[in-house]
Scaffold this motif. Structure first.
Motif, PDB file in Angstrom:
ATOM      1  N   GLU D   1       1.032  -1.269   0.061  1.00 45.19           N
ATOM      2  CA  GLU D   1       0.020   0.174  -0.108  1.00 45.19           C
ATOM      3  C   GLU D   1       1.074   1.132  -0.059  1.00 45.19           C
ATOM      4  O   GLU D   1       1.910   1.668   0.840  1.00 45.19           O
ATOM      5  N   ASN D   2       0.201   2.154  -0.797  1.00 43.78           N
ATOM      6  CA  ASN D   2       1.501   2.785  -1.055  1.00 43.78           C
ATOM      7  C   ASN D   2       0.977   4.144   0.113  1.00 43.78           C
ATOM      8  O   ASN D   2      -0.475   4.775   0.081  1.00 43.78           O
ATOM      9  N   LYS D   3       2.193   5.128   0.438  1.00 43.07           N
ATOM     10  CA  LYS D   3       1.729   6.322   1.408  1.00 43.07           C
ATOM     11  C   LYS D   3       1.066   6.947   0.099  1.00 43.07           C
ATOM     12  O   LYS D   3       0.919   8.231  -0.669  1.00 43.07           O
ATOM     13  N   LYS D   4       0.431   8.082   1.374  1.00 41.93           N
ATOM     14  CA  LYS D   4      -0.388   9.096   0.386  1.00 41.93           C
ATOM     15  C   LYS D   4      -0.027  10.391   0.976  1.00 41.93           C
ATOM     16  O   LYS D   4      -0.432  10.798   1.946  1.00 41.93           O
ATOM     17  N   ILE D   5       0.806  11.386   0.550  1.00 38.20           N
ATOM     18  CA  ILE D   5       1.011  12.254   0.853  1.00 38.20           C
ATOM     19  C   ILE D   5       0.480  14.066   0.225  1.00 38.20           C
ATOM     20  O   ILE D   5       0.689  14.020  -1.013  1.00 38.20           O
ATOM     21  N   ALA D   6      -0.296  14.314   0.763  1.00 38.59           N
ATOM     22  CA  ALA D   6      -1.130  15.934   0.613  1.00 38.59           C
ATOM     23  C   ALA D   6      -0.234  16.896   0.094  1.00 38.59           C
ATOM     24  O   ALA D   6      -0.003  17.517   0.912  1.00 38.59           O
ATOM     25  N   LEU D   7       0.286  17.917  -0.836  1.00 35.01           N
ATOM     26  CA  LEU D   7       0.606  18.992  -1.279  1.00 35.01           C
ATOM     27  C   LEU D   7      -0.588  19.736  -1.218  1.00 35.01           C
ATOM     28  O   LEU D   7      -1.130  20.188  -2.059  1.00 35.01           O
ATOM     29  N   VAL D   8      -0.634  20.679   0.077  1.00 31.27           N
ATOM     30  CA  VAL D   8      -2.138  21.862  -0.460  1.00 31.27           C
ATOM     31  C   VAL D   8      -0.961  22.774  -0.494  1.00 31.27           C
ATOM     32  O   VAL D   8      -0.659  23.136   0.448  1.00 31.27           O
ATOM     33  N   VAL D   9      -2.090  23.867  -1.473  1.00 32.28           N
ATOM     34  CA  VAL D   9      -1.438  24.471  -1.420  1.00 32.28           C
ATOM     35  C   VAL D   9      -1.917  26.173  -1.904  1.00 32.28           C
ATOM     36  O   VAL D   9      -3.422  25.541  -1.430  1.00 32.28           O
ATOM     37  N   LYS D  10      -2.320  27.010  -1.855  1.00 35.38           N
ATOM     38  CA  LYS D  10      -2.678  28.280  -1.347  1.00 35.38           C
ATOM     39  C   LYS D  10      -3.528  28.294  -2.977  1.00 35.38           C
ATOM     40  O   LYS D  10      -4.953  28.861  -2.538  1.00 35.38           O
ATOM     41  N   ALA D  11      -3.164  27.906  -4.221  1.00 30.80           N
ATOM     42  CA  ALA D  11      -4.502  27.845  -4.734  1.00 30.80           C
ATOM     43  C   ALA D  11      -4.252  27.109  -5.732  1.00 30.80           C
ATOM     44  O   ALA D  11      -3.213  26.950  -5.891  1.00 30.80           O
ATOM     45  N   LEU D  12      -4.691  27.111  -6.669  1.00 28.44           N
ATOM     46  CA  LEU D  12      -4.249  25.611  -8.012  1.00 28.44           C
ATOM     47  C   LEU D  12      -4.220  27.199  -8.565  1.00 28.44           C
ATOM     48  O   LEU D  12      -5.215  28.183  -9.347  1.00 28.44           O
ATOM     49  N   GLY D  13      -3.306  26.265  -9.793  1.00 34.73           N
ATOM     50  CA  GLY D  13      -2.814  27.449 -11.148  1.00 34.73           C
ATOM     51  C   GLY D  13      -1.726  28.320 -10.770  1.00 34.73           C
ATOM     52  O   GLY D  13      -1.785  28.968 -11.629  1.00 34.73           O
ATOM     53  N   ILE D  14      -1.462  28.699  -9.829  1.00 35.54           N
ATOM     54  CA  ILE D  14       0.200  29.267  -9.472  1.00 35.54           C
ATOM     55  C   ILE D  14       1.208  28.508  -9.859  1.00 35.54           C
ATOM     56  O   ILE D  14       1.490  27.483  -9.485  1.00 35.54           O
ATOM     57  N   GLY D  15       1.509  29.373 -11.088  1.00 39.36           N
ATOM     58  CA  GLY D  15       3.440  28.922 -11.230  1.00 39.36           C
ATOM     59  C   GLY D  15       4.204  28.283 -10.531  1.00 39.36           C
ATOM     60  O   GLY D  15       4.597  27.010 -10.704  1.00 39.36           O
ATOM     61  N   PHE D  16       4.401  28.810  -9.319  1.00 39.28           N
ATOM     62  CA  PHE D  16       5.166  28.946  -8.182  1.00 39.28           C
ATOM     63  C   PHE D  16       4.463  27.360  -7.540  1.00 39.28           C
ATOM     64  O   PHE D  16       5.475  26.431  -7.626  1.00 39.28           O
ATOM     65  N   PHE D  17       3.367  27.373  -7.426  1.00 36.51           N
ATOM     66  CA  PHE D  17       3.036  25.965  -6.619  1.00 36.51           C
ATOM     67  C   PHE D  17       2.878  24.638  -7.963  1.00 36.51           C
ATOM     68  O   PHE D  17       3.361  23.543  -7.140  1.00 36.51           O
ATOM     69  N   GLU D  18       2.560  24.999  -9.547  1.00 36.83           N
ATOM     70  CA  GLU D  18       2.577  24.396 -10.451  1.00 36.83           C
ATOM     71  C   GLU D  18       4.363  23.515 -10.053  1.00 36.83           C
ATOM     72  O   GLU D  18       4.882  22.256 -10.443  1.00 36.83           O
ATOM     73  N   ALA D  19       5.688  24.000  -9.747  1.00 34.85           N
ATOM     74  CA  ALA D  19       6.357  24.004 -10.166  1.00 34.85           C
ATOM     75  C   ALA D  19       6.882  23.157  -8.404  1.00 34.85           C
ATOM     76  O   ALA D  19       7.894  22.726  -8.730  1.00 34.85           O
ATOM     77  N   ALA D  20       6.161  23.314  -7.528  1.00 35.36           N
ATOM     78  CA  ALA D  20       7.003  22.983  -6.475  1.00 35.36           C
ATOM     79  C   ALA D  20       5.729  21.238  -7.010  1.00 35.36           C
ATOM     80  O   ALA D  20       6.551  20.182  -5.695  1.00 35.36           O
ATOM     81  N   ASN D  21       4.995  21.246  -7.143  1.00 33.86           N
ATOM     82  CA  ASN D  21       4.481  19.973  -7.260  1.00 33.86           C
ATOM     83  C   ASN D  21       5.134  19.483  -8.107  1.00 33.86           C
ATOM     84  O   ASN D  21       5.552  18.128  -8.047  1.00 33.86           O
TER      85      ASN D  21
END
Ligand SMILES: Nc1ncnc2c1ncn2[C@@H]1O[C@H](COP(=O)(O)OP(=O)(O)OP(=O)(O)O)[C@@H](O)[C@H]1O
Ligand SMILES: Nc1ncnc2c1ncn2[C@@H]1O[C@H](COP(=O)(O)OP(=O)(O)OP(=O)(O)O)[C@@H](O)[C@H]1O
Ligand SMILES: [Mg+2]
Ligand SMILES: [Mg+2]
Lengths: 334, 503, 326, 305
Positions: D1-21
């Protein structure tokens, strides 16, 4: 039938029995939709049917629904209140301010409710006292109330609410039943009785269907409307207490955009936006539907905005479909 | 002579009402045809069919012997049919000139509205209609009479072969009426065919060449005006001699119940003084717009008088809202049934019990059984026809709606009931029921004020009559001295032969 | 004379704006220079264009809550078009944005006209749908300045005889709308339909169709604004202009356009928008906390409705002859 | 069973967070037994993030790594998550101490505060007026950096911070606020925007006002978004840490915590190829120094993020 002789024709009280009326109602349609969504959610995600998860999910709608009950009455009476979300912000700001002065929990609750009432009174006076259209007045007070919290708070936040205050938004009454959910159920019953079982509720319907005729019939139109705006303000104050307690902090942007969600909830519940019809059970079902849609999509990690498309489509189609259906039937009949 | 337009076998039904059945009518160039009939006979409906507002269920329209249809108002105007409608169909916020030309404004060569020409043309048209005021002012700043003149000018703005006038003189004063007559003469001379609808026989005999009589949606007679008398026309209209049908009971009139003294309002009425006695039916007559409704509404607190006092049973009353009026025992059955009376969208029983909820409920909570009982008691006394008491009043016919409205007020068990045009727009059968009921109420000791614009009704039902004109009392008449002529003279302000005691 | 002038809504607004500017000048004289006025006007241009469209809709007794969402969607599509085909001439991109805006407006109009759904419900629904569509279209990704061609970004800023094209475009729209509202049958029909829908039928005006056209107009203007917004701020994402619908309505209300329909003017809409624009631009300049802006515009809206409602109030019917003469 | 890690960002679609993803996915691939759930609200609100967190709790994820829209408002929801056994960390924009096990700063706040004013000062040998254009009022990190910046302001002679305004991370508002700054302070020499939305809007406004060369825009931005403005000269230089590394490190830390590592002052947590992070008394750690971009290197990095 002792008085049958008075009339050449004896008019029955009702044509349809209670069962038939319920079956044909908007609420049964909503109930069907709600059940479908419930089943869909249970199939789509293994996490849905878990009492604690369902309990968590109720927080998605309970605060909005509290306001929706009062809003339903306002809309049935032919008015609207778009300032509710801003009242939440102002009430929360007032409570946060009071916390800085070292006020305890009971006083905080009083302040939250009090600010709500005062805001409702401002709306009510402008609308019924000066006879201004509610949609514009409340667009104005919507900016005003939230603007006041911005003036007080700017980019700051109020935190440090007392431990005991947390109970309103995070506490449980019994097992999985949170305080908010219990309040939601109690308010649903209270508003249901108020709207459907009292003279006041009857007056609300009369005003919404024909304000002039209601006035001529001795309904105190201005007073009833004033009370409705007071109630909406009070409910927004109550929601503010719950939300502030749940977040544990106050920012001026709190509950931004909620007014449209509350109106959507009310309209989805079958309340005619032009006034005159609608029921509390309908609003309750709409609240449950919106809560379940949000939660169900959330479990599948679908972004919130996709849910709102769904709600938007639901809103238009639940109104459009019966119209189209009737038209099609009429065309077939011809 | 060939008719300019003919209608053949026209029928039109509304839910619950057959407004027109198989009527025919021909209008001739250079001739005025008077269309007469009681309220609700179907005259305005015919006008709306002629102008493309309504579509007939059956029948044909011929313009210059050519069969045609008027699917829209514009189509009718293009075919040369224009009308002054009974209701003012004007726009308060637009200028007079624009009201005249809306929908067919003159355009310049780029296709834009030519305001200069529009205003000039409007001025000329107003002049033709006998009115010389500035066409650029906003309509809302005009009084009702001038609004009617604008409506007349609008009708003239179309190059028409058929001009229809649906009670054009109802709100005009003496002078304006005479200017209208002159205008009609000119239109006649221009060869237009004119359909003239009026309840005033003197003007019919003065300007009409032909007549057509409607009764309950059917055509019951037509011919040349020269060949008939007024009595003949009335007999055709009503189907029986007038005066005998009203079931007025002789009642011993008691002591004064309601005394009104010195009532006035800045713009609506002034110097209103009268007494209403127990068991009496007091008629209020006047032309449309005489201010009777406004005055009655001030009695129940809808508008506030600027001075004056009311006494009920000898006690001075201050009434600030209808709720207070109802509690004091004064109720008003309003004229505009759709707007002020019936609450469409709510069931019959809820309509009936709305002003009486404090009696049917217990500590603010509804008691449905009591409501149904009360609603049944009063609707059955008025002989209401309905499928059930929880039916929406909107699904009832006009007459039955009116019964629900009357039942609503009677259920409050009032001392004084004011009925404003109680039989407006309801059929003859229902009318009789309402009249019988009114008599019965008076006999039971209730005091009734009846506002009506129908002379037969006034004459048939009233113990006394007060005539209002332009917001003032213009005459008071006892039952014995009532004649149609004296009433009309007092209402129109013609003083030559003062039968009544002018106030 | 003075009293009569003051009764005119537009003149009252001009007076209010002049007073406001004077007040600002007291604390910051540099605000009162032609260049500064031009800047404020330029900054308000988009709001003006939107307010013109909203005006048409409100005049017909409807409301368009979806304008800002329409703007965002059209603007995003314009940006995506430009991104995908950088060579596409900018006028074509603008036309595409306007066409899309028009289609979105037509959807509102059709639902109002053919299905008789209350306008507020229709546009409340399409508001969320249009915005949601942007997300579906882009997965929430932004389109940033560097992804837009220079021509795309340059057009609104291009200086023409001392004013940027953005300002000229809004002036052009004002002129066009003025022409439409005052000189075409459609413009007059907007007034008639809102003023008295029942009577409009008698004059041969199709009420539903007129409303449909009002929505087309508001949609088209929203589409144009979409391009202007995106190119001016050189960024497109789901949330651009979020909540702006209320600013648009506020501008109309301040401009004396009656929410009950039938009353209002192009000048009113423009002045209402300018009033908000002056406040928005002045606050940072005169060192009033920007946080006070919201409360100020709220207060202005309330005062504006109260003033307008007083002007519209009917004083009862004039029946007495002597009263009519006065 | 894989571990589930959620990466919760301030808002979807922001370039900075897309890069973090991107970085998070990289980490997941490297670790092999991890599923990354990239999620967040569609606009930057605390309420939206709470809804997302509630549904993550319901899905019984193993860890939540959140960049918070509000320091305090998320705490109750995150506490509930920790009560249900979920490892919670914050990164980029932190939450209050009670709401997380540790916070990963992209860099240390003093370093960033110093960096942003240094960038402005380096181009102003004679000193002059500078103004700050900050982000949304509800973001935590900006306020910390500005506070740190003000602490070291004395080190830069002649640099005069005349105003701080807020663009709410909205392009149009930031643009208008910049216009207001240009108007109100005719002698303005530099604008510091420690926000990737604000810096772009400010550079655009400066360009539109024809002030290139007179006013230098600097602060924190993404190379891809700033490349054009560096080229035009509106911005001489700016800084940022690598968001890909940030997402990568957050995921790695979360994984380490799931594996049993304890977050306590002084502890060192593993960040894969980024090495380790040492926690301070507040259970906070810094990933790396911010990196400066200018005309010499911006084109190269613009292709990456
Ligand atoms: N739109 C409608 N819907 C339902 N019934 C209608 C409608 N219009 C008219 N009627 C009914 O049709 C009948 C004829 O009405 P109409 O207005 O033609 O009468 P009229 O002869 O003009 O009366 P009056 O003298 O009062 O003007 C009336 O019973 C009226 O209630
Ligand atoms: N200034 C006006 N503008 C528009 N319509 C008017 C005006 N004045 C009167 N009317 C119309 O005339 C009708 C009757 O007017 P009003 O109620 O004032 O007089 P009344 O004496 O009560 O007449 P009645 O009861 O016989 O209709 C109203 O229903 C209204 O439609
Ligand atoms: Mg008629
Ligand atoms: Mg009347």
């Amino acid at each position: 039938m002792t008085d049958a002789h008075l009339s050449p024709r004896n008019i029955p009280d009702r044509l349809q029995g209670r069962g038939a009326r319920i079956l044909k109602s908007w609420e049964s349609l909503l109930l069907a939709v709600a059940i479908a969504i419930f089943l869909g959610n249970s199939l789509a995600s293994p996490y849905f049917l878990d009492p604690w998860n369902l309990s968590d999910a109720t927080f998605n709608f309970t605060e909005k629904a509290m306001i929706a009950f009062a809003m339903a009455l306002v809309i049935i009476s032919g008015e609207i209140d778009l300032s509710v979300a801003s009242i939440i912000a102002l009430a929360s700001t007032a409570m946060g301010y009071a916390v800085q002065l070292g006020v305890d929990t009971p006083a905080l609750v009083a302040i939250g409710l009090g600010v709500g009432l005062v805001c409702g009174m401002v709306n009510g006076l402008l609308i019924t006292g000066l006879g201004l259209p509610s949609i514009v007045v409340t667009i104005g007070t919507m900016s005003l109330f939230r603007g006041l919290s911005f003036i007080v708070l700017g980019d700051q936040a109020f935190t440090g609410y007392p431990e005991s205050f947390a109970w309103f938004g995070q506490g449980y009454v019994w097992w999985v039943f949170s305080f908010e959910f219990t309040l939601f159920v109690l308010l649903a019953i209270l508003y249901g009785v108020l709207l459907h079982k009292t003279n006041f509720g009857r007056a609300v319907y009369a005003i919404g269907n024909n304000q002039t005729a209601a006035l001529f019939s001795g309904v105190r139109v201005a007073r009833v409307k004033f009370i409705l705006f007071l109630l909406t303000g009070l409910m927004a104050g109550l929601a503010s207490i719950c939300l502030t307690s749940r977040l544990g902090s106050t920012r001026p942007s709190i509950a931004l955009g909620w007014e449209l969600e509350v109106v959507t909830m009310v309209v989805l519940g079958g309340v005619n936006i032009l006034g005159g019809s609608g029921t509390i059970p309908g609003v309750v079902l709409a609240a449950l539907i919106m809560g379940m849609v949000t939660f169900g999509f959330g479990l599948l990690n679908v972004p919130g905005i996709v849910m709102s498309i769904f709600i938007g489509l639901l809103l238009i189609s639940v109104i459009a479909l019966p119209i189209l259906w009737q038209r099609a039937r009429r065309r077939l009949a011809h | 002579m060939k008719p300019a337009i003919t209608l053949e076998g026209i029928s039109k039904s509304f839910p619950g009402v057959r407004a027109l059945s198989d009527v025919s009518l021909a209008l001739y160039p250079g001739s005025v045809t008077a269309l007469v009939g009681e309220n609700g006979a179907g005259k305005s409906t015919l006008v709306k069919i002629l102008t493309g507002i309504y579509q007939p269920d059956a029948g044909v329209i011929r313009v210059a012997e050519e069969e045609t249809t008027f699917p829209t108002a514009l189509a009718a105007a293009r075919a040369g049919v224009t009308a002054i409608h009974q209701e003012t169909v004007l726009f308060d916020e637009l200028s007079v000139a624009e009201n005249i030309f809306l929908g067919h404004a003159p355009r310049n060569r780029f296709g834009f509205i030519d305001w200069k020409k529009l205003n000039a043309d409007a001025r000329a048209l107003l002049h033709r209609a006998g009115a010389d005021f500035d066409p650029t002012i906003r309509l809302r700043d005009l009084g009702i009479a001038r609004k009617h003149l604008v409506a007349i000018a609008r009708a003239l703005s179309v190059d028409a072969r058929v001009v229809i006038m649906d009670e054009p003189t109802a709100a005009l004063s003496h002078k304006e009426i005479h200017e209208l007559y002159a205008l009609i003469e000119r239109l006649k001379a221009d060869g237009k065919a004119i359909l003239f609808i009026s309840h005033k026989f003197d003007e019919i005999f003065r300007i009409a060449d032909r007549y057509t009589v409607f009764r309950d949606g059917t055509m019951v007679g037509e011919g040349l005006i020269a060949d008939v008398s007024q009595d003949d026309l009335v007999r055709m209209m009503v189907g029986r001699a007038v005066g005998s049908v009203y079931p007025k009971k002789e009642v011993a009139i008691g002591e004064p119940v309601l005394t009104v003294s010195g009532y006035r309002h800045p713009t609506e009425f002034e110097d209103i003084n009268f007494e209403l006695r127990r068991g009496e039916i007091l008629g209020f007559y006047g032309l449309v717009g005489a201010g009777r409704s406004e005055f009655m509404q001030s009695l129940i607190g809808i508008t506030r008088p600027s001075a004056g006092a009311v006494k009920l049973d000898g006690q001075v009353l201050v009434i600030r809202s209808p709720a207070e009026a109802i509690r004091a025992g004064i109720v008003y059955v309003p004229e505009e049934r759709g707007r002020q009376g019936a609450i469409i969208g709510m069931p019959i029983f809820q309509n009936v019990t709305l002003p009486s909820l404090s009696h049917t409920s217990r500590s603010g909570f509804l008691k449905l059984a009591n409501e149904f009982a009360l609603a049944r008691e009063y609707t059955s006394r008025l002989d209401l026809r309905a499928a059930s008491l929880d039916q929406d009043v909107g699904t009832l016919s006009g007459g039955n709606q009116q019964k629900v409205v009357i039942a609503k007020w009677l259920a409050t068990k009032p001392k004084v009931i004011i009925l404003d045009e109680p039989t407006k727009g309801i059929d003859i059968g229902s009318k009789a029921a309402v009249h019988a009921f009114m008599s019965e109420l008076a006999a039971e000791g209730l005091s009734v004020i009846m506002v009506s614009s129908e002379i037969p009704e006034i004459m048939g039902m009233s113990d006394r009559v007060i005539v209002m004109r332009e917001g003032r009392i213009a005459g008071r008449f006892e039952r014995a001295e009532l004649t149609a002529e004296t009433l009309v003279r007092a209402a129109a302000g013609i003083e030559t032969q003062s039968n009544g005691r002018a106030a | 004379m003075m009293a009569k002038l003051l009764k005119n809504r537009e003149i009252l607004l001009v007076v209010a704006i002049v007073a406001l500017v004077a007040l600002i000048a007291l604390r910051f004289p540099a605000f009162v220079t032609p260049a500064s006025f031009a800047r404020v006007y330029n900054d308000t241009s988009i709001l003006i264009i939107l307010a013109l469209g909203q005006m048409a809709v409100i005049l017909t007794r409807c409301i368009d809550l979806s304008m800002a969402a329409n703007l965002a969607l059209s603007g995003m599509v314009a940006a995506m078009l430009n991104n995908a085909f950088p060579g596409l001439p900018i006028p074509l991109v603008i036309l595409a944005a306007m066409a899309l805006g028009c289609v979105l407006g037509m959807i509102n109009g059709t639902l109002v006209w053919k299905l008789n759904i209350p306008p507020i419900v229709v546009t409340l629904g399409t508001l969320t749908i249009y915005r949601g569509l942007i997300f579906l279209l882009t997965d929430g990704k932004w389109i940033n300045a560097h992804e837009m061609s220079d021509a795309f970004k340059a057009l609104p800023r291009l200086d023409l005889v001392g004013l940027p094209v953005l300002s000229w475009l809004s002036l052009l729209m004002i002129a066009l709308m003025f022409l439409v509202m005052s000189r075409t049958p459609l413009g007059r029909a907007f007034y008639a339909v809102g003023g008295n829908p029942h009577a409009a039928v008698y004059t041969g005006i199709d009420v539903g169709r007129t409303r449909f056209f009002a929505y087309c107009l508001s949609g088209t203007l929203a589409g144009l604004s979409g391009y202007l917004w995106v190119s001016r701020y050189a960024v497109a994402y789901v949330d651009i202009a979020a909540g702006f619908e209320l600013d648009i309505i506020a501008a109309c209300v301040i401009g004396g356009i009656s929410i009950a329909g039938g009353i209002g003017s192009v000048a009113g809409a423009v002045l209402g928008a300018l009033f908000l624009g002056v406040i928005k631009n002045a606050l940072p300049v005169i060192n009033i906390s920007p946080f006070a802006q919201m409360a100020i515009s709220g207060t202005v809206i309330i005062i504006a409705v109260a003033v307008n409602a007083r002007a519209e109030k009917r004083k009862g019917r004039v029946i007495l002859r002597k009263a009519e003469a006065v | 069973e894989n571990k589930k890690i959620a990466l919760v960002v301030k808002a979807l679609g922001i370039g900075f967070f897309e890069a973090a993803n991107k970085g998070a996915q990289e980490a997941a691939k490297e670790l092999g037994d991890v599923d990354v759930i990239y999620t967040g609200p569609t606009s930057t609100t605390a309420e939206g993030q709470i809804e997302v967190i509630n549904s993550l709790i319901a899905q019984k994820v193993d860890a939540i790594a959140v960049s918070a829209n509000d320091t305090d408002a998320l705490v109750p929801a995150l506490k509930k998550a920790m009560d249900r056994g979920i490892k919670v960390i914050s990164w980029d924009s932190g939450v209050a101490k009670e709401g997380r096990l540790m916070h990963l700063n992209p860099s240390s706040s003093p370093l960033i505060g110093n960096m942003i004013i240094k960038l402005a000062a380096d181009n102003l040998p004679e000193g002059g007026d500078v103004a700050v254009l900050s982000a949304s009022a509800t973001a935590t990190n900006q306020n910390t950096w500005i506070a740190e910046m003000k602490k070291v302001q004395g080190n830069y002679k002649g640099i005069n911070v005349v105003a701080t305004v807020y663009g709410d991370d909205l392009a149009d508002k930031s643009y208008r606020e910049t216009q207001g700054l240009i108007q109100s302070y005719p002698n303005l020499k530099a604008i510091i925007a420690p926000t990737s939305v604000g810096i772009v809007a400010a550079a655009q406004a400066v360009t539109d006002a024809g002030k290139i060369g007179q006013i230098n825009v600097t602060g924190l931005g993404l190379p891809s978004e700033m490349a054009g403005h560096v080229k035009s000269g509106a911005s001489k230089s700016f800084a940022i840490w690598n968001p890909i590394d940030l997402g990568y490190s957050a995921t790695m830390i979360a994984y380490d915590l799931i594996g049993g590592a304890e977050a306590k002052p002084g502890a060192e947590l593993k960040m894969g190829r980024m090495g380790t992070v040492k926690l301070d008394d507040n259970n906070e750690g810094a990933m790396a120094d911010p990196f400066v971009y200018d005309a010499s290197n911006v084109e190269e990095f613009a292709k990456i993020f």
